[in-house]
Design a protein around this motif. Structure first.
Motif, PDB file in Angstrom:
ATOM      1  N   GLU A 129       7.177   7.017 -22.414  1.00  0.00           N
ATOM      2  CA  GLU A 129       6.471   6.931 -21.139  1.00  0.00           C
ATOM      3  C   GLU A 129       5.999   8.304 -20.675  1.00  0.00           C
ATOM      4  O   GLU A 129       4.904   8.438 -20.136  1.00  0.00           O
ATOM      5  CB  GLU A 129       7.365   6.290 -20.071  1.00  0.00           C
ATOM      6  CG  GLU A 129       7.621   4.823 -20.274  1.00  0.00           C
ATOM      7  CD  GLU A 129       6.395   3.969 -20.030  1.00  0.00           C
ATOM      8  OE1 GLU A 129       5.535   4.329 -19.202  1.00  0.00           O
ATOM      9  OE2 GLU A 129       6.289   2.927 -20.682  1.00  0.00           O
ATOM     10  N   ARG A 151      -1.187   9.049 -12.906  1.00  0.00           N
ATOM     11  CA  ARG A 151      -0.965   7.696 -12.398  1.00  0.00           C
ATOM     12  C   ARG A 151       0.454   7.574 -11.864  1.00  0.00           C
ATOM     13  O   ARG A 151       1.430   7.848 -12.561  1.00  0.00           O
ATOM     14  CB  ARG A 151      -1.176   6.671 -13.494  1.00  0.00           C
ATOM     15  CG  ARG A 151      -2.614   6.468 -13.832  1.00  0.00           C
ATOM     16  CD  ARG A 151      -2.753   5.281 -14.711  1.00  0.00           C
ATOM     17  NE  ARG A 151      -4.147   4.951 -14.887  1.00  0.00           N
ATOM     18  CZ  ARG A 151      -4.564   3.987 -15.637  1.00  0.00           C
ATOM     19  NH1 ARG A 151      -3.701   3.243 -16.293  1.00  0.00           N
ATOM     20  NH2 ARG A 151      -5.846   3.732 -15.752  1.00  0.00           N
ATOM     21  N   ARG A 171       2.032   4.915 -11.271  1.00  0.00           N
ATOM     22  CA  ARG A 171       2.748   3.834 -11.957  1.00  0.00           C
ATOM     23  C   ARG A 171       3.565   4.365 -13.127  1.00  0.00           C
ATOM     24  O   ARG A 171       4.709   3.962 -13.330  1.00  0.00           O
ATOM     25  CB  ARG A 171       1.750   2.783 -12.440  1.00  0.00           C
ATOM     26  CG  ARG A 171       2.398   1.594 -13.097  1.00  0.00           C
ATOM     27  CD  ARG A 171       1.354   0.591 -13.536  1.00  0.00           C
ATOM     28  NE  ARG A 171       0.427   1.129 -14.510  1.00  0.00           N
ATOM     29  CZ  ARG A 171       0.616   1.046 -15.827  1.00  0.00           C
ATOM     30  NH1 ARG A 171       1.683   0.470 -16.311  1.00  0.00           N
ATOM     31  NH2 ARG A 171      -0.278   1.533 -16.660  1.00  0.00           N
ATOM     32  N   ASP A 192       7.596   4.153 -13.454  1.00  0.00           N
ATOM     33  CA  ASP A 192       8.190   3.482 -14.620  1.00  0.00           C
ATOM     34  C   ASP A 192       9.228   4.373 -15.298  1.00  0.00           C
ATOM     35  O   ASP A 192      10.291   3.901 -15.709  1.00  0.00           O
ATOM     36  CB  ASP A 192       7.107   3.099 -15.625  1.00  0.00           C
ATOM     37  CG  ASP A 192       6.264   1.930 -15.169  1.00  0.00           C
ATOM     38  OD1 ASP A 192       6.654   1.266 -14.188  1.00  0.00           O
ATOM     39  OD2 ASP A 192       5.213   1.688 -15.789  1.00  0.00           O
ATOM     40  N   ARG A 247       6.648   0.555  -6.974  1.00  0.00           N
ATOM     41  CA  ARG A 247       5.771   0.212  -8.098  1.00  0.00           C
ATOM     42  C   ARG A 247       4.810  -0.915  -7.714  1.00  0.00           C
ATOM     43  O   ARG A 247       3.623  -0.865  -8.008  1.00  0.00           O
ATOM     44  CB  ARG A 247       6.592  -0.192  -9.315  1.00  0.00           C
ATOM     45  CG  ARG A 247       5.732  -0.395 -10.548  1.00  0.00           C
ATOM     46  CD  ARG A 247       6.608  -0.735 -11.742  1.00  0.00           C
ATOM     47  NE  ARG A 247       5.867  -0.667 -12.977  1.00  0.00           N
ATOM     48  CZ  ARG A 247       4.991  -1.570 -13.395  1.00  0.00           C
ATOM     49  NH1 ARG A 247       4.723  -2.625 -12.650  1.00  0.00           N
ATOM     50  NH2 ARG A 247       4.377  -1.440 -14.538  1.00  0.00           N
ATOM     51  N   ILE A 248       5.331  -1.925  -7.046  1.00  0.00           N
ATOM     52  CA  ILE A 248       4.488  -3.038  -6.601  1.00  0.00           C
ATOM     53  C   ILE A 248       3.434  -2.539  -5.620  1.00  0.00           C
ATOM     54  O   ILE A 248       2.256  -2.895  -5.709  1.00  0.00           O
ATOM     55  CB  ILE A 248       5.353  -4.154  -5.982  1.00  0.00           C
ATOM     56  CG1 ILE A 248       6.191  -4.824  -7.066  1.00  0.00           C
ATOM     57  CG2 ILE A 248       4.488  -5.172  -5.251  1.00  0.00           C
ATOM     58  CD1 ILE A 248       7.265  -5.732  -6.532  1.00  0.00           C
ATOM     59  N   SER A 301       2.266   0.519  -5.426  1.00  0.00           N
ATOM     60  CA  SER A 301       1.306   1.393  -6.105  1.00  0.00           C
ATOM     61  C   SER A 301       0.265   0.591  -6.873  1.00  0.00           C
ATOM     62  O   SER A 301      -0.880   1.013  -6.999  1.00  0.00           O
ATOM     63  CB  SER A 301       2.030   2.363  -7.042  1.00  0.00           C
ATOM     64  OG  SER A 301       2.530   1.695  -8.184  1.00  0.00           O
ATOM     65  N   ILE A 302       0.656  -0.564  -7.371  1.00  0.00           N
ATOM     66  CA  ILE A 302      -0.308  -1.417  -8.068  1.00  0.00           C
ATOM     67  C   ILE A 302      -1.214  -2.128  -7.064  1.00  0.00           C
ATOM     68  O   ILE A 302      -2.426  -2.189  -7.234  1.00  0.00           O
ATOM     69  CB  ILE A 302       0.421  -2.438  -8.972  1.00  0.00           C
ATOM     70  CG1 ILE A 302       1.101  -1.712 -10.137  1.00  0.00           C
ATOM     71  CG2 ILE A 302      -0.549  -3.485  -9.495  1.00  0.00           C
ATOM     72  CD1 ILE A 302       2.012  -2.593 -10.947  1.00  0.00           C
ATOM     73  N   LYS A 303      -0.606  -2.634  -5.989  1.00  0.00           N
ATOM     74  CA  LYS A 303      -1.383  -3.399  -5.012  1.00  0.00           C
ATOM     75  C   LYS A 303      -2.386  -2.519  -4.262  1.00  0.00           C
ATOM     76  O   LYS A 303      -3.509  -2.934  -4.017  1.00  0.00           O
ATOM     77  CB  LYS A 303      -0.443  -4.080  -4.014  1.00  0.00           C
ATOM     78  CG  LYS A 303      -1.156  -4.977  -3.045  1.00  0.00           C
ATOM     79  CD  LYS A 303      -0.196  -5.761  -2.206  1.00  0.00           C
ATOM     80  CE  LYS A 303      -0.980  -6.695  -1.295  1.00  0.00           C
ATOM     81  NZ  LYS A 303      -0.103  -7.553  -0.537  1.00  0.00           N
ATOM     82  N   TYR A 304      -1.987  -1.315  -3.907  1.00  0.00           N
ATOM     83  CA  TYR A 304      -2.835  -0.447  -3.092  1.00  0.00           C
ATOM     84  C   TYR A 304      -3.442   0.712  -3.887  1.00  0.00           C
ATOM     85  O   TYR A 304      -3.818   1.719  -3.308  1.00  0.00           O
ATOM     86  CB  TYR A 304      -2.033   0.105  -1.904  1.00  0.00           C
ATOM     87  CG  TYR A 304      -1.568  -0.988  -0.987  1.00  0.00           C
ATOM     88  CD1 TYR A 304      -2.468  -1.687  -0.200  1.00  0.00           C
ATOM     89  CD2 TYR A 304      -0.221  -1.330  -0.913  1.00  0.00           C
ATOM     90  CE1 TYR A 304      -2.048  -2.702   0.644  1.00  0.00           C
ATOM     91  CE2 TYR A 304       0.216  -2.339  -0.068  1.00  0.00           C
ATOM     92  CZ  TYR A 304      -0.705  -3.015   0.699  1.00  0.00           C
ATOM     93  OH  TYR A 304      -0.285  -4.010   1.532  1.00  0.00           O
ATOM     94  N   SER A 305      -3.574   0.561  -5.190  1.00  0.00           N
ATOM     95  CA  SER A 305      -4.185   1.629  -5.988  1.00  0.00           C
ATOM     96  C   SER A 305      -5.698   1.650  -5.749  1.00  0.00           C
ATOM     97  O   SER A 305      -6.303   0.619  -5.460  1.00  0.00           O
ATOM     98  CB  SER A 305      -3.883   1.430  -7.472  1.00  0.00           C
ATOM     99  OG  SER A 305      -4.579   0.326  -7.966  1.00  0.00           O
ATOM    100  N   SER A 335      -7.775  -0.921  -7.810  1.00  0.00           N
ATOM    101  CA  SER A 335      -7.759  -2.335  -7.428  1.00  0.00           C
ATOM    102  C   SER A 335      -8.713  -2.602  -6.276  1.00  0.00           C
ATOM    103  O   SER A 335      -9.293  -3.668  -6.186  1.00  0.00           O
ATOM    104  CB  SER A 335      -6.341  -2.777  -7.058  1.00  0.00           C
ATOM    105  OG  SER A 335      -5.920  -2.127  -5.874  1.00  0.00           O
TER     106      SER A 335
END
Length: 131
Positions: free
Chosen positions: A50, A65, A67, A71, A109-110, A112-116, A119
Motif C-alpha cells: 500500500e 490520495r 484513501r 488504508d 475512509r467512508i 473520504s470516498i463520499k466527499y472526494s 466523486s
C-alpha cells in the motif's frame, strides 16, 4: 479421472487466490513458522504494498490520495490487534482502544470516498447529462 483434473484446473484458473493461499499455507507448515507470525508478516507485506502504491500514485499524479493513507493505517492497526490478541497476557483495554481507532478510521475512509473531489465531478456530469 481426466475430467476431474480438468474441473480442478478450471476452478483454479478462476479462483487463483485459493491456490496462492494453499501454497502459502503449505509453506508455513513446512517452514515451521508459527501461524500468527506468518499472518503478521503477510499484513506487513500488505502495508508495504500500500505504501508503494501510494508513492507511485503520488509520483504519477502529484496528488496524495487520502484513501491510500487511511488504508495503510487500518491495515497496520489490524496487524497490531492481531499481535496484541496473540500474547499470553492479553490486554483487553489496548485491544478495545485499537478497535475503536480502526472504527474511526473506517468512518474517515467512508467520508473520504463520499466527499472526494472526484466523486463530485461524477455527480455534476450526471446532472448535466440529464438536463
Amino acid at each position: 479421472m481426466r475430467k476431474a483434473l480438468l474441473k480442478i484446473r478450471k476452478y483454479f484458473e478462476y479462483n487463483y487466490e485459493v491456490l496462492i493461499a494453499m501454497v502459502l499455507f503449505i509453506a508455513i507448515i513446512i517452514s515451521g513458522l508459527e501461524f500468527f507470525k506468518a499472518i503478521i508478516y503477510m499484513l506487513e507485506f500488505i502495508v508495504i504494498m500500500e505504501v508503494v502504491k501510494m508513492i507511485s500514485d503520488f509520483i504519477k499524479k502529484e496528488k496524495l490520495r487520502l484513501r491510500f493513507v487511511i488504508d495503510i493505517f487500518i491495515i497496520f492497526l489490524i496487524r497490531d490487534v492481531i499481535i496484541q490478541a496473540s500474547h499470553k497476557n492479553i490486554d483487553y483495554f489496548d485491544i478495545s482502544f485499537l478497535l475503536i481507532v480502526i472504527f474511526v478510521f473506517f468512518i474517515f475512509r467512508i467520508m473520504s470516498i463520499k466527499y472526494s473531489p472526484g466523486s463530485s465531478k461524477l455527480k455534476d456530469k450526471g446532472n448535466n447529462s440529464s438536463e
